[in-house]
Design a protein around this motif. Structure first.
Motif, mmCIF file in Angstrom:
data_model
loop_
_atom_site.group_PDB
_atom_site.id
_atom_site.type_symbol
_atom_site.label_atom_id
_atom_site.label_comp_id
_atom_site.label_asym_id
_atom_site.label_seq_id
_atom_site.Cartn_x
_atom_site.Cartn_y
_atom_site.Cartn_z
ATOM 1 N N ARG A 135 25.319 43.174 14.963
ATOM 2 C CA ARG A 135 25.293 43.795 16.300
ATOM 3 C C ARG A 135 26.581 43.536 17.065
ATOM 4 O O ARG A 135 26.972 44.335 17.912
ATOM 5 C CB ARG A 135 24.126 43.239 17.125
ATOM 6 C CG ARG A 135 22.801 43.855 16.827
ATOM 7 C CD ARG A 135 21.794 43.528 17.922
ATOM 8 N NE ARG A 135 21.469 42.120 18.023
ATOM 9 C CZ ARG A 135 20.452 41.523 17.412
ATOM 10 N NH1 ARG A 135 19.672 42.229 16.610
ATOM 11 N NH2 ARG A 135 20.212 40.245 17.583
ATOM 12 N N MET A 136 27.236 42.440 16.796
ATOM 13 C CA MET A 136 28.408 42.036 17.571
ATOM 14 C C MET A 136 29.731 42.561 17.002
ATOM 15 O O MET A 136 30.725 42.591 17.703
ATOM 16 C CB MET A 136 28.458 40.516 17.669
ATOM 17 C CG MET A 136 27.281 39.921 18.423
ATOM 18 S SD MET A 136 27.234 40.385 20.161
ATOM 19 C CE MET A 136 28.557 39.357 20.780
ATOM 20 N N VAL A 137 29.765 42.967 15.730
ATOM 21 C CA VAL A 137 31.010 43.442 15.113
ATOM 22 C C VAL A 137 31.368 44.825 15.647
ATOM 23 O O VAL A 137 30.556 45.745 15.612
ATOM 24 C CB VAL A 137 30.873 43.490 13.567
ATOM 25 C CG1 VAL A 137 32.066 44.204 12.940
ATOM 26 C CG2 VAL A 137 30.727 42.093 12.993
ATOM 27 N N LYS A 192 27.417 40.170 2.495
ATOM 28 C CA LYS A 192 28.441 40.217 1.451
ATOM 29 C C LYS A 192 29.710 39.460 1.823
ATOM 30 O O LYS A 192 30.628 39.347 1.015
ATOM 31 C CB LYS A 192 28.800 41.674 1.133
ATOM 32 C CG LYS A 192 27.640 42.450 0.534
ATOM 33 C CD LYS A 192 28.023 43.877 0.261
ATOM 34 C CE LYS A 192 26.861 44.618 -0.384
ATOM 35 N NZ LYS A 192 27.259 45.949 -0.814
ATOM 36 N N LEU A 193 29.779 38.943 3.051
ATOM 37 C CA LEU A 193 30.970 38.219 3.491
ATOM 38 C C LEU A 193 31.019 36.826 2.890
ATOM 39 O O LEU A 193 29.979 36.193 2.672
ATOM 40 C CB LEU A 193 30.977 38.098 5.020
ATOM 41 C CG LEU A 193 31.056 39.401 5.796
ATOM 42 C CD1 LEU A 193 30.936 39.129 7.289
ATOM 43 C CD2 LEU A 193 32.339 40.137 5.476
ATOM 44 N N PRO A 194 32.227 36.298 2.657
ATOM 45 C CA PRO A 194 32.348 34.924 2.164
ATOM 46 C C PRO A 194 31.830 33.933 3.214
ATOM 47 O O PRO A 194 31.850 34.219 4.416
ATOM 48 C CB PRO A 194 33.855 34.721 1.953
ATOM 49 C CG PRO A 194 34.501 36.032 2.163
ATOM 50 C CD PRO A 194 33.517 36.961 2.798
ATOM 51 N N VAL A 195 31.402 32.797 2.757
ATOM 52 C CA VAL A 195 30.851 31.782 3.654
ATOM 53 C C VAL A 195 31.852 31.380 4.728
ATOM 54 O O VAL A 195 31.479 31.110 5.878
ATOM 55 C CB VAL A 195 30.326 30.565 2.854
ATOM 56 C CG1 VAL A 195 31.463 29.780 2.238
ATOM 57 C CG2 VAL A 195 29.486 29.671 3.737
ATOM 58 N N GLU A 196 33.132 31.351 4.424
ATOM 59 C CA GLU A 196 34.171 30.996 5.397
ATOM 60 C C GLU A 196 34.131 31.943 6.601
ATOM 61 O O GLU A 196 34.220 31.517 7.756
ATOM 62 C CB GLU A 196 35.555 31.041 4.740
ATOM 63 C CG GLU A 196 36.703 30.771 5.673
ATOM 64 C CD GLU A 196 36.838 29.303 6.068
ATOM 65 O OE1 GLU A 196 37.511 29.042 7.069
ATOM 66 O OE2 GLU A 196 36.260 28.439 5.392
ATOM 67 N N ALA A 245 28.899 47.713 10.854
ATOM 68 C CA ALA A 245 28.399 46.517 10.187
ATOM 69 C C ALA A 245 26.874 46.556 10.188
ATOM 70 O O ALA A 245 26.254 46.989 11.154
ATOM 71 C CB ALA A 245 28.893 45.269 10.904
ATOM 72 N N THR A 246 26.295 46.117 9.090
ATOM 73 C CA THR A 246 24.843 45.998 8.968
ATOM 74 C C THR A 246 24.535 44.594 8.469
ATOM 75 O O THR A 246 25.424 43.926 7.914
ATOM 76 C CB THR A 246 24.295 47.021 7.956
ATOM 77 O OG1 THR A 246 24.830 46.704 6.663
ATOM 78 C CG2 THR A 246 24.642 48.465 8.336
ATOM 79 N N PRO A 247 23.307 44.129 8.610
ATOM 80 C CA PRO A 247 22.962 42.816 8.053
ATOM 81 C C PRO A 247 23.237 42.732 6.548
ATOM 82 O O PRO A 247 23.660 41.691 6.046
ATOM 83 C CB PRO A 247 21.474 42.672 8.354
ATOM 84 C CG PRO A 247 21.252 43.521 9.565
ATOM 85 C CD PRO A 247 22.208 44.689 9.388
ATOM 86 N N GLU A 248 23.040 43.838 5.842
ATOM 87 C CA GLU A 248 23.286 43.860 4.399
ATOM 88 C C GLU A 248 24.773 43.701 4.081
ATOM 89 O O GLU A 248 25.139 43.035 3.106
ATOM 90 C CB GLU A 248 22.738 45.157 3.778
ATOM 91 C CG GLU A 248 21.234 45.275 3.843
ATOM 92 C CD GLU A 248 20.672 45.606 5.235
ATOM 93 O OE1 GLU A 248 19.490 45.298 5.473
ATOM 94 O OE2 GLU A 248 21.393 46.166 6.072
ATOM 95 N N PHE A 258 18.172 36.721 10.549
ATOM 96 C CA PHE A 258 18.411 36.864 11.983
ATOM 97 C C PHE A 258 19.887 36.680 12.299
ATOM 98 O O PHE A 258 20.468 37.439 13.064
ATOM 99 C CB PHE A 258 17.561 35.860 12.769
ATOM 100 C CG PHE A 258 17.799 35.934 14.251
ATOM 101 C CD1 PHE A 258 17.313 37.001 14.992
ATOM 102 C CD2 PHE A 258 18.527 34.957 14.896
ATOM 103 C CE1 PHE A 258 17.550 37.085 16.356
ATOM 104 C CE2 PHE A 258 18.762 35.032 16.256
ATOM 105 C CZ PHE A 258 18.272 36.101 16.990
ATOM 106 N N SER A 259 20.533 35.685 11.687
ATOM 107 C CA SER A 259 21.951 35.437 11.902
ATOM 108 C C SER A 259 22.779 36.652 11.472
ATOM 109 O O SER A 259 23.692 37.070 12.183
ATOM 110 C CB SER A 259 22.393 34.190 11.130
ATOM 111 O OG SER A 259 23.781 34.011 11.224
ATOM 112 N N ARG A 260 22.459 37.225 10.329
ATOM 113 C CA ARG A 260 23.174 38.418 9.856
ATOM 114 C C ARG A 260 22.987 39.586 10.817
ATOM 115 O O ARG A 260 23.911 40.357 11.073
ATOM 116 C CB ARG A 260 22.726 38.791 8.450
ATOM 117 C CG ARG A 260 23.139 37.789 7.391
ATOM 118 C CD ARG A 260 22.863 38.279 5.978
ATOM 119 N NE ARG A 260 21.476 38.584 5.723
ATOM 120 C CZ ARG A 260 20.581 37.742 5.193
ATOM 121 N NH1 ARG A 260 20.941 36.513 4.864
ATOM 122 N NH2 ARG A 260 19.339 38.126 4.986
#
Length: 114
Positions: free
Chosen positions: A62-64, A93-97, A86-89, A55-57
């Motif tokens: 949606r916001m990017v 792939k983004l770093p945790v930071e 941008a997609t959830p997938e 859900f967070s992804r």
């Protein structure tokens, strides 16, 4: 020109940027979007428990509106930036930071104690 001011927010990551490169994400300003954009599609039945990470992804995707970021799983020296939209997938792939900073940028402002 009429309309809302500050429709987007740019989050920069200079500590993750190589010399001559800029890592950043441009998000729709959470203060100027409908609540459904941040909570999910209208009429979601809620019957099946959604995976909070998924859900967070989805919300972040949606916001990017723009980004210059890279796949954290790819160790190649010469990477191409992740594509848009941008997609959830891709967000996965983004770093945790970056994901942490985006989640904070999309969270409501804390209410002052009073």
């Amino acid at each position: 020109m009429p309309g809302y001011a500050n429709r987007t927010v740019r989050v920069e990551f200079p500590e993750l940027s190589e010399p001559g490169d800029q890592v950043y994400v441009v998000l729709r300003n959470r203060k100027t979007v409908p609540l459904e954009t941040l909570t999910g599609p209208e009429g979601a039945d809620g019957g099946e428990q959604a995976d909070p990470a998924r859900f967070s992804r989805e919300v972040i995707a949606r916001m990017v509106t723009d980004w210059h970021v890279y796949d954290a799983f790819d160790d190649a020296a010469d990477q191409a930036p992740l594509p848009l939209p941008a997609t959830p997938e891709l967000v996965a792939k983004l770093p945790v930071e970056i994901r942490t900073a985006l989640s904070k940028a999309l969270s409501p402002d804390p209410t002052p104690a009073g």
